[in-house]
Design an enzyme around this catalytic site. Structure first.
Site, PDB file in Angstrom:
ATOM      1  N   SER A  74       0.828  -1.223   0.000  1.00 41.48           N
ATOM      2  CA  SER A  74       0.000   0.000   0.000  1.00 41.48           C
ATOM      3  C   SER A  74       0.855   1.263   0.000  1.00 41.48           C
ATOM      4  CB  SER A  74      -0.948  -0.001   1.204  1.00 41.48           C
ATOM      5  OG  SER A  74      -0.241  -0.192   2.406  1.00 41.48           O
TER       6      SER A  74
ATOM      7  N   HIS B 275      -1.769  -8.877   2.166  1.00 43.12           N
ATOM      8  CA  HIS B 275      -1.433  -7.595   2.810  1.00 43.12           C
ATOM      9  C   HIS B 275      -2.577  -7.250   3.781  1.00 43.12           C
ATOM     10  CE1 HIS B 275       0.382  -3.765   3.399  1.00 43.12           C
ATOM     11  NE2 HIS B 275      -0.108  -3.103   2.367  1.00 43.12           N
TER      12      HIS B 275
ATOM     13  N   HIS C 203       6.115 -12.423   7.910  1.00 44.57           N
ATOM     14  CA  HIS C 203       6.278 -11.044   7.431  1.00 44.57           C
ATOM     15  C   HIS C 203       7.478 -10.994   6.486  1.00 44.57           C
ATOM     16  CE1 HIS C 203       6.718  -6.671   7.422  1.00 44.57           C
ATOM     17  NE2 HIS C 203       5.428  -6.666   7.757  1.00 44.57           N
TER      18      HIS C 203
ATOM     19  N   ARG D 284       3.446  -4.158  16.842  1.00 42.69           N
ATOM     20  CA  ARG D 284       2.045  -3.746  16.692  1.00 42.69           C
ATOM     21  C   ARG D 284       1.131  -4.842  17.266  1.00 42.69           C
ATOM     22  NH1 ARG D 284       1.991  -2.743  10.342  1.00 42.69           N
ATOM     23  NH2 ARG D 284       2.901  -4.835  10.513  1.00 42.69           N
TER      24      ARG D 284
ATOM     25  N   ASP E 108      -1.874  -8.204  11.972  1.00 37.96           N
ATOM     26  CA  ASP E 108      -3.228  -8.660  11.653  1.00 37.96           C
ATOM     27  C   ASP E 108      -3.689  -9.830  12.511  1.00 37.96           C
ATOM     28  OD1 ASP E 108      -3.582  -6.782   9.576  1.00 37.96           O
ATOM     29  OD2 ASP E 108      -2.263  -7.978   8.325  1.00 37.96           O
TER      30      ASP E 108
END
Ligand code: AMX
Length: 470
Positions: free
Chosen positions: A276, A306, A353, A362, A408
């Protein structure tokens, strides 16, 4: 690259709190600016930053950054150093740093609205754009600025309302962002012959307009597709995340507003090479305006490898619970289900990743939020058991370079706990956050006069010729 600073307008007590954390960052230096307008502060920094880039290019312009192998060319250009992205940098082991600050440092040192436990994307925007920790007044000025720009053109509202509810929320989101291009100040200025030195100015204006409008766009899609189609309005007295929570219909729960603050901060920026970010930057390099550039980035975010992974994770966990017949599966049951997924040629979503080689900070920030607010939630317990089991399974399988969870793997369980159960909407929320990072960099791309992107591509035949005909 310009230094991380603490603003001189920070009060003595908060400055004392900030400085030790920042002093650890070698690039810390103070500033004499007292600007409360973000645009004015960016404008002040542009000459300094341009001079720095000029100096770096003069001194090191012909130095080699790294080599490119044939495997890298075939392997998604993984690891090729070929882009400048100043707002954040990703370390494989340490995770993301926004202008030099880690996620815990951002959480600790950036101002929070009264009564909130988390800092805001508005404060982060100031940091991303200036490299400075904003004062409360500066962060509040960004909130006011965004609130004042939030209204949507009526044709965009109509466009969203006319989408069939079967059109994926990400497609509706991208469509609406493209449509808002109608009012692009950069596209208009370019048509009128703007000097290239001034490009950054309408790009800044478009970027702030766009950021301001995203909560109303996203919430309108959510309310249309999943609820009764009724939407509240922007409350000028509250921050961006509280407004977003209100518009979605969950604003009365203060914890949910804090979750939105955390969510919008941590998903914002992850250096430049992810799909992105790179897409927004690439499309912007053709001088497509911020609306067109960000819409392109959103289309990349909508891919399951993604941003769409956040909806995939929850779907995968719920399928697992249904198949096993319990909402508290054991480690053994989870292990078997992971192997079943892998053996059927699918990925375990939320794990792995391209750059990270440790647990994503995160993920940890969200885990800490869950430990504080929902320790007894059964789904959170399952997510925690997955954290114990999946890395071992992926390591045993021996393919992935990183068996640890990414961002995620955790977001869905938090949203679901507060009642936001519609997984297909999750990537839209990721997109609202991602806008803060990619648009900050886009403003600097134009302020620094970055070139149109044009890397060299090769054919398989040309690679053969390079190595076999010699
Ligand atoms: N489950 C199963 N296999 C995995 C895996 C996972 N979670 N992660 C990586 N692998 C496999 C790859 O598919 C690849 O297989 P191949 O050699 O047969 O093609 C092999 O391990 C090596 O891959 P890698 O170099 O470790 O990762 P990558 O850079 O190619 O891909 C990523 C990175 C994120 C796409 C991958 O880890 C993945 O598909 N994860 C699951 C989807 C996901 O969580 N995506 C979200 C990422 C974060 C984000 O952008 N929001």
């Amino acid at each position: 690259m310009f230094a991380l600073r603490s603003s001189s307008t920070t009060s003595v007590s908060s400055a004392n709190k900030i400085i030790p954390a920042l002093a650890a960052l070698a690039r810390f230096k103070s500033t004499t600016s007292s600007a409360t307008s973000l645009k004015k502060r960016v404008q002040e920094l542009i000459p300094e930053k341009n001079a720095e880039v000029k100096e770096v290019k003069q001194k090191y312009g012909d130095r080699v950054l790294g080599e490119t192998t044939v495997n890298m060319a075939y392997g998604g250009m993984r690891g090729i150093k070929g882009m400048i992205w100043d707002t954040s940098l990703l370390d494989a082991n340490e995770g993301i740093r926004f202008r030099g600050m880690s996620i815990p440092e951002v959480q600790q040192n950036l101002p929070k609205p009264k009564g909130a436990s988390e800092t805001t994307p508005e404060a982060l925007l100031w940091l991303l754009l200036t490299g400075e920790v904003p004062t409360e007044a500066q962060a509040r000025s960004v909130t006011d600025e965004l609130n004042s720009r939030a209204a949507l053109p009526s044709f965009v509202e109509d466009l969203i309302d006319r989408c069939p509810s079967t059109l994926h929320p990400m497609s509706q989101f991208s469509l609406a962002v493209n449509a808002m291009q109608h009012d692009s100040r950069f596209a208009k200025a370019y048509n009128e012959g703007i000097n290239r030195k001034d490009y950054w100015d309408p790009v800044f204006e478009d970027s702030l307009d766009l950021l301001a409008k995203l909560p109303l766009v996203a919430a309108r899609i959510y309310r249309n597709v999943f609820k009764d189609g009724k939407l509240g309005s922007i409350d000028n007295s509250v921050d961006y995340s509280q407004n977003f929570a209100n518009l979605l219909g969950y604003g009365e729960n203060r914890e949910f507003a804090d979750l939105m603050r955390l969510y919008l901060v941590i998903h914002s920026d992850h250096e430049g090479g992810n799909v992105s970010a790179h897409t927004t930057h690439l499309v912007g390099s053709a001088l497509s305006d911020p609306y067109l550039s960000f819409a392109a980035g959103l289309n990349g975010l909508a891919g399951p490898l993604h941003g769409l992974a956040n909806q995939e994770v929850l779907r995968w966990i719920i399928n697992m619970q249904e198949e096993i017949g319990t909402d508290t599966p054991t480690e053994e049951q989870i292990r078997d289900y992971c192997w079943k997924t892998l053996n059927s040629g699918r990925v375990v979503p939320g794990y792995g990743h391209a750059v990270l080689r440790k647990t994503d900070p995160r993920y940890m920030a969200q885990r800490e939020f869950a430990q504080k607010h929902l320790p007894e939630d059964n789904l959170f317990k399952t997510v925690s058991t997955l954290y114990k089991v999946v890395p071992g399974v992926l390591t045993e399988q021996g393919k992935t370079k990183n068996p640890w969870p990414n961002v995620d793997a955790h977001s869905g369980v938090l949203l679901r706990h507060y009642g936001l159960v519609e997984q297909d909407f999750y990537t839209v929320m990721f997109g609202v956050s991602r806008a803060f990072g990619v648009l900050s960099q886009l403003i600097w791309d134009r302020a620094l006069g970055f070139s149109i992107e044009r890397p060299k591509s090769l054919t398989t035949e040309s690679i053969r010729q390079m190595f076999e005909n010699k």
